[in-house]
Design an enzyme around this catalytic site. Sequence first.
Site, PDB file in Angstrom:
ATOM      1  N   HIS A 100       0.845  -1.196   0.000  1.00 41.80           N
ATOM      2  CA  HIS A 100       0.000   0.000   0.000  1.00 41.80           C
ATOM      3  C   HIS A 100       0.879   1.243   0.000  1.00 41.80           C
ATOM      4  O   HIS A 100       1.921   1.293   0.646  1.00 41.80           O
ATOM      5  CB  HIS A 100      -0.962   0.021   1.188  1.00 41.80           C
ATOM      6  CG  HIS A 100      -0.316  -0.232   2.518  1.00 41.80           C
ATOM      7  ND1 HIS A 100       0.054  -1.491   2.943  1.00 41.80           N
ATOM      8  CD2 HIS A 100       0.042   0.617   3.508  1.00 41.80           C
ATOM      9  CE1 HIS A 100       0.603  -1.405   4.142  1.00 41.80           C
ATOM     10  NE2 HIS A 100       0.620  -0.132   4.508  1.00 41.80           N
ATOM     11  N   HIS A 102       0.963   5.106   0.984  1.00 46.23           N
ATOM     12  CA  HIS A 102       0.297   6.154   1.775  1.00 46.23           C
ATOM     13  C   HIS A 102       0.410   7.480   1.027  1.00 46.23           C
ATOM     14  O   HIS A 102       1.509   7.859   0.599  1.00 46.23           O
ATOM     15  CB  HIS A 102       0.994   6.345   3.124  1.00 46.23           C
ATOM     16  CG  HIS A 102       0.925   5.186   4.068  1.00 46.23           C
ATOM     17  ND1 HIS A 102       0.051   5.137   5.124  1.00 46.23           N
ATOM     18  CD2 HIS A 102       1.662   4.047   4.130  1.00 46.23           C
ATOM     19  CE1 HIS A 102       0.245   4.009   5.807  1.00 46.23           C
ATOM     20  NE2 HIS A 102       1.217   3.338   5.225  1.00 46.23           N
TER      21      HIS A 102
END
Length: 114
Positions: A100, A102
């Site tokens: 992921h 950010h």
Amino acid sequence: MSDCLFCSIAAGDIEADVVYEDDKVIGFRDINPQAPVHILVIPRQHLASLNELESAADDLPASLFTAVPEIAREAGVVENGYRVVVNNGDDAGQEVEHLHVHILAGRGMGWPPG
Ligand code: AMP
Ligand code: ZN
């Protein structure tokens, strides 16, 4: 991966505040935001971290990283700036083992990060 939180979000089995979706990538607001704007961008495909990105289809890196400025633009933070962070592994503080990115914005940030 059936027991992966972010796979479940990508599949729509766990609710999230989704701000971006295409066939390869999904973006949603972080449940515990560290800045006024804190969005996570993930591949739909399960990859544990950046270290597995090379095993994905050739166009996935481009799909993932071109989504980032698009989401930032949509969130209205391009002009003032935003920070992009990918935590990989224990020392970096990675908690969710599904790659992921950010996106953090909406306040000034220090350097180096903690
Ligand atoms: P990291 O430490 O880089 O693995 O970041 C994991 C991030 O996922 C943290 O910022 C968490 O707040 C966020 N997070 C955990 N569970 C959820 C969830 N259900 N929906 C949105 N964000 C989440
Ligand atoms: Zn996953």
